[in-house]
Design a protein around this motif. Sequence first.
Motif, short mmCIF file in Angstrom:
data_model
loop_
_atom_site.label_atom_id
_atom_site.label_comp_id
_atom_site.label_asym_id
_atom_site.label_seq_id
_atom_site.Cartn_x
_atom_site.Cartn_y
_atom_site.Cartn_z
N ARG A 168 32.16 54.50 -51.26
CA ARG A 168 31.27 53.33 -51.26
C ARG A 168 32.00 52.09 -50.77
N ASP A 169 33.22 51.85 -51.25
CA ASP A 169 33.92 50.60 -50.95
C ASP A 169 35.10 50.76 -50.00
N LEU A 170 35.63 51.97 -49.88
CA LEU A 170 36.82 52.20 -49.06
C LEU A 170 36.55 53.37 -48.10
N PRO A 171 35.71 53.15 -47.10
CA PRO A 171 35.31 54.27 -46.22
C PRO A 171 36.47 54.84 -45.40
N ARG A 172 37.38 53.98 -44.94
CA ARG A 172 38.49 54.51 -44.14
C ARG A 172 39.42 55.36 -45.00
N LEU A 173 39.76 54.86 -46.18
CA LEU A 173 40.60 55.63 -47.09
C LEU A 173 39.92 56.93 -47.47
N SER A 174 38.62 56.86 -47.72
CA SER A 174 37.87 58.07 -48.07
C SER A 174 37.89 59.07 -46.92
N GLY A 175 37.83 58.56 -45.70
CA GLY A 175 37.85 59.45 -44.55
C GLY A 175 39.14 60.24 -44.45
N ILE A 176 40.29 59.60 -44.69
CA ILE A 176 41.55 60.35 -44.58
C ILE A 176 41.69 61.33 -45.74
N ILE A 177 41.14 60.97 -46.92
CA ILE A 177 41.18 61.91 -48.04
C ILE A 177 40.36 63.16 -47.71
N VAL A 178 39.18 62.95 -47.13
CA VAL A 178 38.31 64.08 -46.79
C VAL A 178 38.98 64.98 -45.76
N VAL A 179 39.52 64.39 -44.70
CA VAL A 179 40.13 65.18 -43.64
C VAL A 179 41.33 65.97 -44.17
N ALA A 180 42.20 65.31 -44.93
CA ALA A 180 43.38 65.99 -45.46
C ALA A 180 42.99 67.11 -46.42
N THR A 181 41.95 66.86 -47.22
CA THR A 181 41.50 67.88 -48.16
C THR A 181 40.89 69.07 -47.44
N LEU A 182 40.14 68.82 -46.38
CA LEU A 182 39.58 69.93 -45.59
C LEU A 182 40.71 70.76 -44.98
N SER B 248 39.81 76.25 -51.73
CA SER B 248 38.54 75.57 -51.44
C SER B 248 37.94 74.97 -52.71
N TRP B 249 38.02 75.71 -53.79
CA TRP B 249 37.51 75.22 -55.08
C TRP B 249 38.29 73.99 -55.53
N ALA B 250 39.61 74.07 -55.45
CA ALA B 250 40.44 72.94 -55.87
C ALA B 250 40.20 71.73 -54.97
N GLY B 251 40.02 71.96 -53.67
CA GLY B 251 39.74 70.86 -52.76
C GLY B 251 38.41 70.18 -53.06
N ALA B 252 37.40 70.98 -53.37
CA ALA B 252 36.10 70.41 -53.73
C ALA B 252 36.20 69.56 -54.99
N ARG B 253 36.97 70.02 -55.97
CA ARG B 253 37.15 69.25 -57.20
C ARG B 253 37.89 67.95 -56.92
N LEU B 254 38.87 68.00 -56.02
CA LEU B 254 39.60 66.78 -55.69
C LEU B 254 38.69 65.75 -55.02
N LEU B 255 37.85 66.21 -54.09
CA LEU B 255 36.92 65.29 -53.44
C LEU B 255 35.91 64.72 -54.43
N GLN B 256 35.45 65.55 -55.33
CA GLN B 256 34.49 65.08 -56.33
C GLN B 256 35.09 64.01 -57.22
N GLY B 257 36.38 64.11 -57.48
CA GLY B 257 37.04 63.16 -58.37
C GLY B 257 37.59 61.92 -57.69
N THR B 258 37.47 61.84 -56.36
CA THR B 258 38.00 60.69 -55.65
C THR B 258 36.95 60.03 -54.74
N VAL B 259 36.41 60.79 -53.82
CA VAL B 259 35.54 60.21 -52.80
C VAL B 259 34.10 60.06 -53.27
N PHE B 260 33.59 61.08 -53.96
CA PHE B 260 32.18 61.10 -54.33
C PHE B 260 31.98 60.67 -55.78
N GLY B 261 30.72 60.55 -56.17
CA GLY B 261 30.41 60.18 -57.55
C GLY B 261 30.30 58.68 -57.72
N PRO B 262 30.06 58.23 -58.95
CA PRO B 262 29.93 56.80 -59.22
C PRO B 262 31.27 56.08 -59.05
#
Length: 249
Positions: free
Chosen positions: A148-162, A199-213
Amino acid sequence: MSVFLLILAAFFLPLFPATMLFTRLAVSTQPLPVRLALVVFWPQIGVVLILWGELEPGPILATWAVMSALFYAFRMLTVREVGRWNAMLAVSAWPLVWLYALQTPAPVDLVAVTLALTTAPVLMLVVHEVLVGRLGAAYTGLHGGLARDLPRLSGIIVVATLAAMALPLFPGFFALLTLLGSAPVGFAIGILLIWLLWSWAGARLLQGTVFGPRSGPVAADLTAPRAWGFAGLVVALTGAGLIWTGGAL
């Protein structure tokens, strides 16, 4: 002599419990260049020992490697600190090199597959450094909803996690396909389970950082040049994987 080299190689292409040495070093406080060098060169020392000693791992060692990789892939599901999560990823990926060595590949292919399995830990190291620098800590769930507030940082987290999930186009994907191509059925099932856990661990990491409230303190997003610099690193690593590792399929 070959037995000694085999034991020594098991520290650098770490098999449990020798993995504890690397994980302790990986999470210690060191400058980023030192940690990057550690991640890149640590497994390559093991590869050099295998090639120099002309080591031929047997089925028992290969089974040990699969079990060690599975253990740490499962541990990734329980770890919240990104630096420690990344160390678990590395010691879960590198034992798979023993399975490839079992196939007596060409030296250049053994080096290539090891580098491919090292790509994701390198990218996640950069993510950890950025999270600590921007937010003061790198724990999943502590700073949620970053998209929501840090789209560039979120983008690198998503790419590295993928990349850590070894999805297509990333070097880890081609490395796993190379391993699966000639692995016996039992080892192939183990590799697929490890892939599933990543894949499961990566999805959990994204859920706890990039997505959610959104939670946690407000922080400045990455500057555009730094974000483009990371993008260039990803393109370079992905291109190398397509040309080098992907070409071996």
